[in-house]
Motif scaffolding. Sequence first.
Motif, PDB file in Angstrom:
ATOM      1  N   ALA A 223       0.828  -1.208   0.000  1.00  0.00           N
ATOM      2  CA  ALA A 223       0.000   0.000   0.000  1.00  0.00           C
ATOM      3  C   ALA A 223       0.862   1.259   0.000  1.00  0.00           C
ATOM      4  CB  ALA A 223      -0.929  -0.005   1.224  1.00  0.00           C
ATOM      5  N   LEU A 224       2.046   1.184   0.620  1.00  0.00           N
ATOM      6  CA  LEU A 224       2.950   2.335   0.622  1.00  0.00           C
ATOM      7  C   LEU A 224       3.491   2.609  -0.772  1.00  0.00           C
ATOM      8  CD1 LEU A 224       4.568   4.475   2.223  1.00  0.00           C
ATOM      9  CD2 LEU A 224       6.315   2.739   2.586  1.00  0.00           C
ATOM     10  N   THR A 225       3.844   1.560  -1.512  1.00  0.00           N
ATOM     11  CA  THR A 225       4.356   1.757  -2.872  1.00  0.00           C
ATOM     12  C   THR A 225       3.275   2.277  -3.817  1.00  0.00           C
ATOM     13  OG1 THR A 225       3.897  -0.576  -3.371  1.00  0.00           O
ATOM     14  CG2 THR A 225       6.099  -0.027  -2.587  1.00  0.00           C
ATOM     15  N   GLN A 226       2.012   1.939  -3.549  1.00  0.00           N
ATOM     16  CA  GLN A 226       0.906   2.407  -4.377  1.00  0.00           C
ATOM     17  C   GLN A 226       0.298   3.707  -3.868  1.00  0.00           C
ATOM     18  OE1 GLN A 226      -1.814  -0.874  -4.361  1.00  0.00           O
ATOM     19  NE2 GLN A 226      -0.377  -2.287  -5.363  1.00  0.00           N
ATOM     20  N   PHE A 227       0.785   4.217  -2.747  1.00  0.00           N
ATOM     21  CA  PHE A 227       0.298   5.458  -2.125  1.00  0.00           C
ATOM     22  C   PHE A 227      -1.208   5.372  -1.852  1.00  0.00           C
ATOM     23  CE2 PHE A 227       4.178   6.763  -4.250  1.00  0.00           C
ATOM     24  CZ  PHE A 227       4.819   7.481  -3.254  1.00  0.00           C
ATOM     25  N   ASN A 228      -1.628   4.223  -1.361  1.00  0.00           N
ATOM     26  CA  ASN A 228      -3.022   4.008  -0.991  1.00  0.00           C
ATOM     27  C   ASN A 228      -3.162   4.359   0.496  1.00  0.00           C
ATOM     28  OD1 ASN A 228      -5.643   3.203  -0.622  1.00  0.00           O
ATOM     29  ND2 ASN A 228      -5.394   1.214  -1.619  1.00  0.00           N
ATOM     30  N   LYS A 229      -3.546   5.597   0.784  1.00  0.00           N
ATOM     31  CA  LYS A 229      -3.583   6.081   2.161  1.00  0.00           C
ATOM     32  C   LYS A 229      -4.664   5.384   2.984  1.00  0.00           C
ATOM     33  CE  LYS A 229      -1.842  10.674   0.959  1.00  0.00           C
ATOM     34  NZ  LYS A 229      -2.102  12.139   1.040  1.00  0.00           N
ATOM     35  N   GLU A 230      -5.832   5.154   2.385  1.00  0.00           N
ATOM     36  CA  GLU A 230      -6.923   4.531   3.135  1.00  0.00           C
ATOM     37  C   GLU A 230      -6.539   3.133   3.589  1.00  0.00           C
ATOM     38  OE1 GLU A 230      -7.202   6.080   0.322  1.00  0.00           O
ATOM     39  OE2 GLU A 230      -8.409   7.846   0.818  1.00  0.00           O
ATOM     40  N   LYS A 231      -5.960   2.352   2.703  1.00  0.00           N
ATOM     41  CA  LYS A 231      -5.571   0.997   3.069  1.00  0.00           C
ATOM     42  C   LYS A 231      -4.396   1.003   4.039  1.00  0.00           C
ATOM     43  CE  LYS A 231      -4.515  -3.503   1.030  1.00  0.00           C
ATOM     44  NZ  LYS A 231      -4.279  -4.246  -0.241  1.00  0.00           N
ATOM     45  N   LEU A 232      -3.485   1.959   3.868  1.00  0.00           N
ATOM     46  CA  LEU A 232      -2.323   2.030   4.756  1.00  0.00           C
ATOM     47  C   LEU A 232      -2.743   2.379   6.176  1.00  0.00           C
ATOM     48  CD1 LEU A 232       0.760   1.790   4.815  1.00  0.00           C
ATOM     49  CD2 LEU A 232       0.881   4.234   4.318  1.00  0.00           C
ATOM     50  N   HIS A 233      -3.755   3.232   6.331  1.00  0.00           N
ATOM     51  CA  HIS A 233      -4.239   3.580   7.672  1.00  0.00           C
ATOM     52  C   HIS A 233      -4.864   2.374   8.371  1.00  0.00           C
ATOM     53  CE1 HIS A 233      -3.592   7.784   8.554  1.00  0.00           C
ATOM     54  NE2 HIS A 233      -3.880   8.102   7.303  1.00  0.00           N
ATOM     55  N   SER A 234      -5.443   1.463   7.619  1.00  0.00           N
ATOM     56  CA  SER A 234      -6.046   0.279   8.220  1.00  0.00           C
ATOM     57  C   SER A 234      -5.018  -0.793   8.578  1.00  0.00           C
ATOM     58  CB  SER A 234      -7.093  -0.317   7.272  1.00  0.00           C
ATOM     59  OG  SER A 234      -6.473  -0.763   6.069  1.00  0.00           O
TER      60      SER A 234
END
Length: 315
Positions: A156-167
């Motif tokens: 998720a960090l490499t894809q810059f997916n903030k919503e998934k990274l917060h979970s």
Amino acid sequence: MAMSVRRTLVGVYRGTCNSLKTVEASVEVRHPLPLVLPARTKKRYFIPPAVGIKGKQQEDPEARARAAGVVIQQQYMERPINIACTAGVFDPYIPPEGDARLSTLSKEGLKQRTEQIRQSAASQLAIRKIKEHDSLFSTKTFAEQAQEIFIEAHRALTQFNKEKLHSLVTERCYPEMTRGNRHKTIRWSFVESLEPPRVVHARCPDMVTKGNLYGQVTVRLHSKQTLAIYDRFGRLMLGSEEQPKDVLEYLIIERHLINPYGRWRLHGKIVPSWAPAKDPVIKTILIPGPQLKPWQEYDTLNYEVPKPAAVQWYK
């Protein structure tokens, strides 16, 4: 006839003025002062004490304002608090130097073995508390679950997916993972696991109030990974996508046990003091070039990049 009347009136006027002056001088008649009416200005309830007065005891300004009928609002220094996760690591795990490569007969090996026994006793008590609130928790299966959380969080960090990274990561770990990644491209992949992950440490602290429990489990993860970081111009700054490296990490997974909807999330990492230093980051710098005009091109000028002059430094 007219001239004679005029002369008579002028004489009478002069005599009258002289007589009045003599009367004023004898009686001392005082003329009244001009009447001054003060204009009403803004009413000041609180006047600050004078600046620079030494040796005098200054009164409390709040008491003076209270006596004047003015209410001063109190300023509270409030700081936000997040109860979804803790602010740090409680009783962090101390990795053995060399990762259990030292002999237990040596002095350092005996110290490490004693520390591991002391920590394991406290970990058993913490695991019992965690199982009281999470019936599905097991040290055998939790290590694999922690490895999946670690892999999904980095994807998720490499894809810059903030919503998934917060979970997947806590509010303490999120800024540490995303700091300095703006205008950069991250390429990360998990190649294989060299050793099966295992739980090495567990703690169950409480925060704010007694009974507000949090579960912190430390998982040892020895794997092979690839990491490459590119800057905004596409130049390689760190690592390589083709050359994997062996990585030994100690992950901290945390959960708010009181919250029935709480999830196990990545809380941080433990970096041992004996760990080797990281590779330096290659930064891109700007080399000043010629000032081009609209009709000129850089290739046609044959411009040579100036080299910095040698400077002798003295202590």
